[in-house]
Design a protein around this motif. Sequence first.
Motif, PDB file in Angstrom:
ATOM      1  N   SER A 179     -58.520 -81.166  30.869  1.00  0.00           N
ATOM      2  CA  SER A 179     -59.901 -81.619  30.664  1.00  0.00           C
ATOM      3  C   SER A 179     -60.952 -80.550  30.944  1.00  0.00           C
ATOM      4  O   SER A 179     -61.930 -80.442  30.195  1.00  0.00           O
ATOM      5  N   PRO A 180     -60.811 -79.741  32.029  1.00  0.00           N
ATOM      6  CA  PRO A 180     -61.861 -78.733  32.271  1.00  0.00           C
ATOM      7  C   PRO A 180     -62.008 -77.720  31.154  1.00  0.00           C
ATOM      8  O   PRO A 180     -63.043 -77.072  31.027  1.00  0.00           O
ATOM      9  N   PHE A 216     -69.182 -87.256  34.589  1.00  0.00           N
ATOM     10  CA  PHE A 216     -68.791 -85.852  34.441  1.00  0.00           C
ATOM     11  C   PHE A 216     -67.336 -85.650  34.868  1.00  0.00           C
ATOM     12  O   PHE A 216     -66.550 -85.004  34.162  1.00  0.00           O
ATOM     13  N   LYS A 217     -66.969 -86.227  35.993  1.00  0.00           N
ATOM     14  CA  LYS A 217     -65.607 -86.058  36.491  1.00  0.00           C
ATOM     15  C   LYS A 217     -64.592 -86.765  35.609  1.00  0.00           C
ATOM     16  O   LYS A 217     -63.488 -86.267  35.384  1.00  0.00           O
ATOM     17  N   ARG A 218     -64.967 -87.927  35.084  1.00  0.00           N
ATOM     18  CA  ARG A 218     -64.041 -88.664  34.211  1.00  0.00           C
ATOM     19  C   ARG A 218     -63.744 -87.873  32.944  1.00  0.00           C
ATOM     20  O   ARG A 218     -62.617 -87.859  32.459  1.00  0.00           O
ATOM     21  N   GLY A 243     -62.570 -83.920  34.506  1.00  0.00           N
ATOM     22  CA  GLY A 243     -61.581 -83.835  35.575  1.00  0.00           C
ATOM     23  C   GLY A 243     -62.074 -83.102  36.809  1.00  0.00           C
ATOM     24  O   GLY A 243     -61.319 -82.886  37.753  1.00  0.00           O
ATOM     25  N   MET A 244     -63.356 -82.705  36.817  1.00  0.00           N
ATOM     26  CA  MET A 244     -63.942 -81.980  37.939  1.00  0.00           C
ATOM     27  C   MET A 244     -65.333 -82.529  38.226  1.00  0.00           C
ATOM     28  O   MET A 244     -65.982 -83.075  37.338  1.00  0.00           O
ATOM     29  N   ALA A 257     -68.065 -78.523  41.441  1.00  0.00           N
ATOM     30  CA  ALA A 257     -66.830 -77.747  41.318  1.00  0.00           C
ATOM     31  C   ALA A 257     -66.781 -77.005  39.982  1.00  0.00           C
ATOM     32  O   ALA A 257     -66.341 -75.850  39.906  1.00  0.00           O
ATOM     33  N   TYR A 258     -67.245 -77.660  38.920  1.00  0.00           N
ATOM     34  CA  TYR A 258     -67.253 -77.032  37.598  1.00  0.00           C
ATOM     35  C   TYR A 258     -68.174 -75.818  37.589  1.00  0.00           C
ATOM     36  O   TYR A 258     -67.809 -74.746  37.099  1.00  0.00           O
ATOM     37  N   LYS A 259     -69.361 -75.985  38.161  1.00  0.00           N
ATOM     38  CA  LYS A 259     -70.310 -74.878  38.203  1.00  0.00           C
ATOM     39  C   LYS A 259     -69.749 -73.710  39.003  1.00  0.00           C
ATOM     40  O   LYS A 259     -69.833 -72.546  38.586  1.00  0.00           O
ATOM     41  N   GLU A 260     -69.146 -73.998  40.142  1.00  0.00           N
ATOM     42  CA  GLU A 260     -68.597 -72.944  40.990  1.00  0.00           C
ATOM     43  C   GLU A 260     -67.477 -72.193  40.273  1.00  0.00           C
ATOM     44  O   GLU A 260     -67.413 -70.966  40.324  1.00  0.00           O
ATOM     45  N   ARG A 261     -66.598 -72.933  39.586  1.00  0.00           N
ATOM     46  CA  ARG A 261     -65.471 -72.280  38.913  1.00  0.00           C
ATOM     47  C   ARG A 261     -65.942 -71.341  37.812  1.00  0.00           C
ATOM     48  O   ARG A 261     -65.525 -70.177  37.748  1.00  0.00           O
ATOM     49  N   TYR A 262     -66.835 -71.826  36.943  1.00  0.00           N
ATOM     50  CA  TYR A 262     -67.194 -71.026  35.781  1.00  0.00           C
ATOM     51  C   TYR A 262     -68.253 -69.969  36.080  1.00  0.00           C
ATOM     52  O   TYR A 262     -68.302 -68.938  35.404  1.00  0.00           O
ATOM     53  N   THR A 263     -69.048 -70.188  37.110  1.00  0.00           N
ATOM     54  CA  THR A 263     -69.955 -69.129  37.553  1.00  0.00           C
ATOM     55  C   THR A 263     -69.146 -67.991  38.149  1.00  0.00           C
ATOM     56  O   THR A 263     -69.403 -66.814  37.888  1.00  0.00           O
ATOM     57  N   ARG A 264     -68.133 -68.336  38.941  1.00  0.00           N
ATOM     58  CA  ARG A 264     -67.264 -67.333  39.543  1.00  0.00           C
ATOM     59  C   ARG A 264     -66.488 -66.562  38.489  1.00  0.00           C
ATOM     60  O   ARG A 264     -66.342 -65.347  38.563  1.00  0.00           O
ATOM     61  N   MET A 265     -66.003 -67.261  37.449  1.00  0.00           N
ATOM     62  CA  MET A 265     -65.274 -66.605  36.368  1.00  0.00           C
ATOM     63  C   MET A 265     -66.150 -65.593  35.636  1.00  0.00           C
ATOM     64  O   MET A 265     -65.717 -64.501  35.286  1.00  0.00           O
TER      65      MET A 265
END
Length: 323
Positions: free
Chosen positions: A200-201, A301-303, A306-307, A311-319
């Motif tokens: 899902s992400p 958003f989570k449904r 899946g995040m 958490a989504y912002k942190e993951r893709y900002t970090r990437m």
Amino acid sequence: MKHVSLIVPNGEFSITNLDLTRQLFTWVNDNLPTPLFDLKIVGLSSEANIVGGLYTVKTDCLINEIQHTDVVIIPAMFGDPQELMEQNEALVPWVEKQYQNGADLVSMCVGAFFLGGMGILNGKRCSTHWGAAEDFKRLFPEVIVEDERIVSESHRIYTSGGALAFTNLLIYLIERYAGREVAIAAAKAYMIDVDRTSQSPFMMFSGQKSHEDQEVLKAQEYIETHFKDKISVEDLCDEIGVGRRTFERRFKSSTTNTIFEYIQRVKIEAAKTELEKGVKTVSQVMFEVGYNDTKAFREIFKRITGMTPVAYKERYTRMQQVA
């Protein structure tokens, strides 16, 4: 030993699926006191040329030389599903026979279209690449598509989600055949994240528009240009000039989503895009896409992804920072 048939189909297919499967199962054999897998590369001909002749794959044997196998693995197959079925028509009775005789069937990514075309997935759950899921649902309405899942299992048929999700399927199979300890060791050796269960992400929603219902297309375009507004089904039907009851059925038939679901997915896709930029806060993004309730926004958003939004912002900002 467990006999495994790695299928080399006619037409274009994923050599990555084929070769990494061979590598992982060979690794398991090399790290057990007694080899577990009798691995054969099986096809309709002695060799196959793919990617315009860039790669040549030689088979160990032809399907008519295999009377019994325990596992049939079908890689992702690329191109028009109907043409691929015609090119691989001779595979169908052989795969059916092996399945009826107790073999496990495995398909990777869009390889599920081949099993779908056989009719063998009807009434069963399966995964495929998230980008192909809507087409799959339209072609095979009797199949239960779990487009958010990395791996699906149903009646001895194992399928995987998009692209490199097949590595998770391989670890899943290794655990089933060789035990969890061996599966974890294999995952560590090949650096495969065993905790990944959802694709899902990674899903990008661009709308399902490969239909010919012009009024549904108008409704989709209206939603996508007014997603920041509060859109009710009644307002949308008035805007398009159609009756609600029949239009809701037409919309669902054309897009596989209800109107309300479609509105939510468009809003969340817009939110994902803004969160990936890493500039605005979650609250700012929430208001921009038309939500006022933090709890409701987080749950939706989570449904869908899946995040959580954070958490989504942190993951893709970090990437992006790493890139």
